[in-house]
Design a protein around this motif. Structure first.
Motif, PDB file in Angstrom:
ATOM      1  N   SER A   4      24.031  24.622  59.962  1.00  0.00           N
ATOM      2  CA  SER A   4      23.632  25.257  61.212  1.00  0.00           C
ATOM      3  C   SER A   4      24.819  25.915  61.900  1.00  0.00           C
ATOM      4  O   SER A   4      24.726  27.041  62.409  1.00  0.00           O
ATOM      5  CB  SER A   4      22.999  24.215  62.149  1.00  0.00           C
ATOM      6  N   THR A  43      18.346  27.429  62.054  1.00  0.00           N
ATOM      7  CA  THR A  43      17.784  26.099  61.827  1.00  0.00           C
ATOM      8  C   THR A  43      16.966  26.025  60.540  1.00  0.00           C
ATOM      9  O   THR A  43      16.898  24.961  59.903  1.00  0.00           O
ATOM     10  CB  THR A  43      16.916  25.670  63.012  1.00  0.00           C
ATOM     11  N   ALA A  79      18.465  23.183  66.925  1.00  0.00           N
ATOM     12  CA  ALA A  79      19.104  22.359  65.916  1.00  0.00           C
ATOM     13  C   ALA A  79      19.186  20.897  66.332  1.00  0.00           C
ATOM     14  O   ALA A  79      19.056  19.992  65.497  1.00  0.00           O
ATOM     15  CB  ALA A  79      20.502  22.898  65.605  1.00  0.00           C
TER      16      ALA A  79
END
Length: 242
Positions: free
Chosen positions: A43, A50, A98
């Protein structure tokens, strides 16, 4: 005369290696740490993608699961780890945030802490059930009738309340602050290492107190059927001198 089964046993007779088996051994440690670390790294490197991070985490979890299967290890660990990572990755990819990769873990820790705390309140400490089961007894037997064992099982359960609540105390503020990297580091550091420490402390608390004979009905039956002598008296280890 064949050896008579112990009417009681001590948690110390179940070696600490049982804890390593419970968490899945070395592969269990890898499954706990590597997918989360890979998700954070992917990420961060991709600028917050994501979906890509989720694919990387799930792919790594799949490789670890296949490694278990190839080595002939319990499929339960492989599937549970893969499902857990897949669910977390799905939430993160679906929401586009995330940090949500760690949300299921936070909720699980809250649930575990509450479960152990409630079990203590109800005088049915969960650590007692676990210790009896690991020792090969019947976890549903009336072991709570032994005050000494109930007391140490309660203390051991408080240890696990501390483990799960401690994770929340550190990781929840990081989650709310969107501190992804710090959250990932905390997740790895407070994952199996902290759980193993809690398990070891609980074992130390309980090792000196025999598991009640009532928790081993199979052993009691064998002891009473032995023509060479009466069963061990309650509250003592079989074979102890009077």
């Amino acid at each position: 005369m064949p050896d008579q089964p112990d009417a009681q046993t001590r948690p110390s007779e179940a070696p600490p290696s049982a804890l390593a088996d419970a968490i899945g051994g070395p592969l269990g440690i890898a499954e706990s740490a590597l997918p989360a670390a890979a998700f954070v790294a992917a990420s961060t490197a991709s600028g917050g993608d994501t979906t890509l991070a989720a694919i990387v985490a799930v792919a790594l979890a799949l490789v670890l699961a296949l490694a278990r299967i190839v080595r002939g290890q319990t499929v339960q660990y492989a599937l549970s780890g893969l499902i857990g990572v897949g669910f977390a990755a799905f939430i993160a990819a679906r929401t586009g945030k995330a940090e949500n990769f760690f949300l299921p873990g936070l909720l699980a820790n809250a649930g575990y802490a509450a479960a152990f705390a409630v079990s203590i309140t109800l005088r049915r400490p969960l650590a007692g059930y676990v210790a009896v089961a690991v020792a090969g007894g019947n976890p549903l037997a009336a072991w709570r009738e032994d005050p000494a064992y109930l007391r140490v099982a309660t203390r051991a359960s408080w240890v696990f309340v501390g483990v799960f609540a401690g994770r929340l105390a550190v990781q929840l503020p990081l989650y709310l602050a969107d501190a992804l990297v710090a959250l990932g580091v905390a997740r790895v550091a407070m994952g199996l290492p902290l759980f193993a420490l809690g398990g070891w402390l609980a074992w130390l608390l309980m090792r000196g107190v025999p598991i009640p004979a009532v928790a081993r009905p199979d052993a009691d039956r064998d002891a009473t059927s032995d023509d060479d002598g009466p069963p061990a008296a309650p509250g003592r280890l079989a074979g102890e001198a009077d």
